[in-house]
Design a protein around this motif. Sequence first.
Motif, PDB file in Angstrom:
ATOM      1  N   VAL A  78       2.118   7.079  -5.556  1.00 18.84           N
ATOM      2  CA  VAL A  78       1.321   7.282  -6.762  1.00 18.84           C
ATOM      3  C   VAL A  78      -0.033   7.846  -6.348  1.00 18.84           C
ATOM      4  O   VAL A  78      -0.633   7.406  -5.359  1.00 18.84           O
ATOM      5  CB  VAL A  78       1.159   5.962  -7.552  1.00 18.84           C
ATOM      6  N   LEU A 100       2.856   3.202  -1.687  1.00 19.58           N
ATOM      7  CA  LEU A 100       3.312   3.470  -3.049  1.00 19.58           C
ATOM      8  C   LEU A 100       3.145   4.953  -3.347  1.00 19.58           C
ATOM      9  O   LEU A 100       2.109   5.546  -3.033  1.00 19.58           O
ATOM     10  CB  LEU A 100       2.512   2.640  -4.059  1.00 19.58           C
ATOM     11  N   ASN A 139      -2.945   7.783  -8.006  1.00 18.83           N
ATOM     12  CA  ASN A 139      -4.054   6.878  -8.311  1.00 18.83           C
ATOM     13  C   ASN A 139      -3.785   5.520  -7.662  1.00 18.83           C
ATOM     14  O   ASN A 139      -3.493   4.538  -8.336  1.00 18.83           O
ATOM     15  CB  ASN A 139      -4.203   6.756  -9.833  1.00 18.83           C
ATOM     16  N   ASN A 140      -3.870   5.494  -6.343  1.00 16.37           N
ATOM     17  CA  ASN A 140      -3.565   4.289  -5.570  1.00 16.37           C
ATOM     18  C   ASN A 140      -4.851   3.723  -4.980  1.00 16.37           C
ATOM     19  O   ASN A 140      -5.441   4.305  -4.077  1.00 16.37           O
ATOM     20  CB  ASN A 140      -2.568   4.626  -4.458  1.00 16.37           C
ATOM     21  N   HIS A 141      -5.287   2.577  -5.513  1.00 17.44           N
ATOM     22  CA  HIS A 141      -6.514   1.927  -5.037  1.00 17.44           C
ATOM     23  C   HIS A 141      -6.203   0.756  -4.109  1.00 17.44           C
ATOM     24  O   HIS A 141      -7.050  -0.130  -3.932  1.00 17.44           O
ATOM     25  CB  HIS A 141      -7.347   1.436  -6.217  1.00 17.44           C
ATOM     26  N   CYS A 142      -5.000   0.736  -3.562  1.00 18.03           N
ATOM     27  CA  CYS A 142      -4.570  -0.390  -2.727  1.00 18.03           C
ATOM     28  C   CYS A 142      -4.665  -0.019  -1.249  1.00 18.03           C
ATOM     29  O   CYS A 142      -3.889   0.814  -0.767  1.00 18.03           O
ATOM     30  CB  CYS A 142      -3.139  -0.795  -3.082  1.00 18.03           C
ATOM     31  N   LYS A 194      -0.485   4.134 -11.576  1.00 18.43           N
ATOM     32  CA  LYS A 194      -1.677   3.544 -10.973  1.00 18.43           C
ATOM     33  C   LYS A 194      -1.309   2.264 -10.248  1.00 18.43           C
ATOM     34  O   LYS A 194      -0.362   1.571 -10.625  1.00 18.43           O
ATOM     35  CB  LYS A 194      -2.737   3.246 -12.049  1.00 18.43           C
ATOM     36  N   ALA A 195      -2.068   1.949  -9.215  1.00 18.41           N
ATOM     37  CA  ALA A 195      -1.918   0.676  -8.523  1.00 18.41           C
ATOM     38  C   ALA A 195      -3.286   0.227  -8.037  1.00 18.41           C
ATOM     39  O   ALA A 195      -4.056   1.022  -7.502  1.00 18.41           O
ATOM     40  CB  ALA A 195      -0.952   0.806  -7.347  1.00 18.41           C
ATOM     41  N   ASP A 196      -3.608  -1.031  -8.269  1.00 13.69           N
ATOM     42  CA  ASP A 196      -4.865  -1.581  -7.763  1.00 13.69           C
ATOM     43  C   ASP A 196      -4.714  -3.069  -7.522  1.00 13.69           C
ATOM     44  O   ASP A 196      -3.681  -3.678  -7.813  1.00 13.69           O
ATOM     45  CB  ASP A 196      -6.050  -1.279  -8.695  1.00 13.69           C
ATOM     46  N   THR A 209       0.820  -1.220   0.000  1.00 17.54           N
ATOM     47  CA  THR A 209       0.000   0.000   0.000  1.00 17.54           C
ATOM     48  C   THR A 209       0.854   1.271   0.000  1.00 17.54           C
ATOM     49  O   THR A 209       0.377   2.329  -0.414  1.00 17.54           O
ATOM     50  CB  THR A 209      -0.944   0.040   1.213  1.00 17.54           C
ATOM     51  N   ILE A 255       0.894  -2.944 -10.352  1.00 16.32           N
ATOM     52  CA  ILE A 255       1.481  -1.605 -10.230  1.00 16.32           C
ATOM     53  C   ILE A 255       1.880  -1.173 -11.633  1.00 16.32           C
ATOM     54  O   ILE A 255       2.717  -1.808 -12.270  1.00 16.32           O
ATOM     55  CB  ILE A 255       2.697  -1.616  -9.291  1.00 16.32           C
ATOM     56  N   GLN A 302      -2.039  -7.967  -7.071  1.00 16.28           N
ATOM     57  CA  GLN A 302      -1.802  -6.531  -7.223  1.00 16.28           C
ATOM     58  C   GLN A 302      -1.144  -6.233  -8.559  1.00 16.28           C
ATOM     59  O   GLN A 302      -0.299  -6.995  -9.041  1.00 16.28           O
ATOM     60  CB  GLN A 302      -0.920  -6.026  -6.085  1.00 16.28           C
TER      61      GLN A 302
END
Length: 248
Positions: free
Chosen positions: A108, A106, A110-113, A159-161, A104, A182, A180
């Motif tokens: 960035v 990260l 746009n981090n959806h984690c 982005k990360a999700d 988590t 990235i 995950q």
Amino acid sequence: MFKKLKASLGIGAAKVDTILENPELFQGDKLIGAVHIQGGDIEQKIDAIHIKLNTEIKIENDNGVSYQTFTLFHTQAVNPFVIQAGEQKKLPFTIKLPDETPITALNVRNNHCDVWVETVLDIDFALDPTDRDLLIVKPLPVAGAIIQQVEQAGFNMVKADVEKGFLNGGHFKSHSGCYQEIEFRSSGFINKKEIELSFILDGSVLHCLAEVDRSLGFNRGDQYISFSLGLNASSAEINNAVQRILRV
């Protein structure tokens, strides 16, 4: 009777508060904490205390994109007991983070984690006896070094999700039901590329699957590169693995 009615509405009922000693940790680390229970206005039976480690996963279908809670780990902390009015109880616990817990921490936008601990009292009278505590899961040093080298090569993390499903890297597979991604994107105008990295911790080994998308440049098409490194991998080993990705 009036106090029981109030408790059923969440007024004067027992409350739960989970205190974490180390909310910032790495994949595979042990999470240490304690569940604090404060008795309410009446005696109440607590059938169980459930501790869950949750994340949020992305689901894509014909109707678009949605997100839902996914439980990575679940344990029942205690057997049934009674807490008296005004009584305080403290129940310590230690949980090893599952190897496939998403990163988590990260850098960035746009981090959806997200990863969090959810503590739930299974209780007769209480509206929502739940506590949620966010964790900061840092990349292991070897994963951090891979990310750093990709960024130093001119790729920006965009982005990360966490996706629903299973990852297949050829010589390794994921098992949790989510994985995950990235995402990085090159900043050049010619032969743009996107790289998606997925890390799977397996004991003392870190597996990596890289998807390289060349659809933005002249050499179109996707390619997958997978490799595994020990957690104590040397700089040369890490560099050789990253160069395999960058050469695509």
